[in-house]
Write an enzyme that holds these catalytic residues in place. Structure first.
Site, PDB file in Angstrom:
ATOM      1  N   GLY A  20       0.784  -1.230   0.000  1.00  0.00           N
ATOM      2  CA  GLY A  20       0.000   0.000   0.000  1.00  0.00           C
ATOM      3  C   GLY A  20       0.814   1.277   0.000  1.00  0.00           C
ATOM      4  CB  ILE A  21       0.263   4.452   1.867  1.00  0.00           C
ATOM      5  CG1 ILE A  21      -1.107   4.823   1.272  1.00  0.00           C
ATOM      6  CG2 ILE A  21       1.070   5.708   2.188  1.00  0.00           C
ATOM      7  CD1 ILE A  21      -2.040   5.505   2.250  1.00  0.00           C
ATOM      8  CG  ASP A  64       4.695  -6.554  16.829  1.00  0.00           C
ATOM      9  OD1 ASP A  64       4.181  -5.420  16.836  1.00  0.00           O
ATOM     10  OD2 ASP A  64       4.172  -7.544  17.370  1.00  0.00           O
ATOM     11  CE1 TYR A 155      -7.019   3.552  10.809  1.00  0.00           C
ATOM     12  CE2 TYR A 155      -8.262   5.471  10.075  1.00  0.00           C
ATOM     13  CZ  TYR A 155      -7.172   4.639   9.953  1.00  0.00           C
ATOM     14  OH  TYR A 155      -6.232   4.884   8.979  1.00  0.00           O
ATOM     15  CE  LYS A 159      -3.762   6.072  11.085  1.00  0.00           C
ATOM     16  NZ  LYS A 159      -2.331   5.983  10.756  1.00  0.00           N
ATOM     17  N   PRO A 185      -4.404  10.972   4.362  1.00  0.00           N
ATOM     18  CG  PRO A 185      -3.160   9.089   3.858  1.00  0.00           C
ATOM     19  CD  PRO A 185      -3.489  10.016   4.980  1.00  0.00           C
ATOM     20  N   GLY A 186      -7.272  10.441   2.246  1.00  0.00           N
ATOM     21  CA  GLY A 186      -8.665  10.043   2.192  1.00  0.00           C
ATOM     22  C   GLY A 186      -8.739   8.595   1.745  1.00  0.00           C
ATOM     23  CB  THR A 190      -4.465   0.233  -0.054  1.00  0.00           C
ATOM     24  OG1 THR A 190      -5.648   0.089   0.747  1.00  0.00           O
ATOM     25  CG2 THR A 190      -3.880   1.625   0.160  1.00  0.00           C
TER      26      THR A 190
END
Length: 254
Positions: A20-21, A64, A155, A159, A185-186, A190
């Site tokens: 992804g990102i 991790d 979530y 954030k 990000p919107g 991904t």
């Protein structure tokens, strides 16, 4: 035994870099001339991205980040391998959805462990590593740090904490010439987004609904987000600190 390579002019560490990102950010920074240390939990994917970039200027360290000492360990690995660290992209995170009033305490704690507590530990380790020579830290937050969406409350809170920390850390670390910024990000295409979309009864209709809610008419791509991160990491942004840059096609501007 660690393999030492000639010290490159710029070095970046990207967490959550196996897909992804994060993976696209590693590719973008590498293309911009950085040596890159990638970290993440999935060794197979991390090694694949590293082979793509080339072992002389990229390496993968499985980690991790919720474990004590892991953020310091990966910073030490970056310095041991490449001699320095100039940019840290604080990207590792976990998604969470659930009806707010019914979210179990264990899920709340697990979400904050990676999205907030581990991210704070990475920022601290990065700041300590950069204290003598300066650098740039880019936190990856979310549009949901600013706006409310049903089932995303835990979530969002995890954030939102990082958005607040970005501003505070920028002020506190400025005397060390350490810049701290965030990208938010919107909806981003991904593999997680694609999996969610394919699980819907009518994926095409849902995709249209998602696009219609965004002024620019489409979700972000990982490349869109990586470009914003690369800008904040670059000399072109050397007088920018403490901001959260939305990469959401105008969603939060409405």
């Amino acid at each position: 035994m660690t393999t030492h390579v000639p010290t490159p002019s710029r070095v970046a560490l990207v967490t959550g870099a196996t897909s992804g990102i994060g993976a696209e950010t590693a590719r973008r920074l590498h293309g911009d001339g950085f040596a890159v240390l990638l970290s993440g939990r999935c060794g197979e994917r991390g090694e694949a991205v590293t082979r793509e970039l080339g072992s002389d200027s990229a390496c993968f360290v499985p980690a991790d980040l919720t474990r004590d000492g892991e953020p310091d360990r990966i910073l030490d690995q970056a310095i041991d391998r490449f001699g320095r660290v100039d940019v840290v992209v604080n990207n590792a995170a976990a998604d969470h959805t659930g009806e707010l009033l019914d979210v179990p305490d264990t899920e709340i704690r697990a979400t904050f462990e990676i999205n907030t507590f581990a991210a704070i530990a990475v920022l601290q380790a990065a700041g300590r590593a950069m204290r003598q020579s300066g650098g740039s830290i880019v936190n990856v937050t979310s549009r949901l740090a600013t706006v409310g969406v049903p089932t995303m409350g835990v979530y969002s809170a995890s954030k939102g904490a990082m958005k607040a920390l970005t501003a505070a850390a920028a002020v506190e670390l400025a005397p060390y010439n350490i810049r701290v910024n965030a990208v938010a990000p919107g909806m981003t295409r991904t593999s997680l987004f694609e999996a969610w979309l394919s699980s819907q009864k009518d994926p095409e209709a849902v995709a249209r609904k998602v696009a219609d809610a965004i002024p620019l008419g489409r979700p972000a791509t990982p490349q869109d987000v990586a470009g914003a991160i690369a800008f904040l990491a670059s000399p072109s942004a050397e007088y920018i600190t403490g901001i959260t840059l939305p990469v959401d096609g105008g969603y939060t501007a409405q």
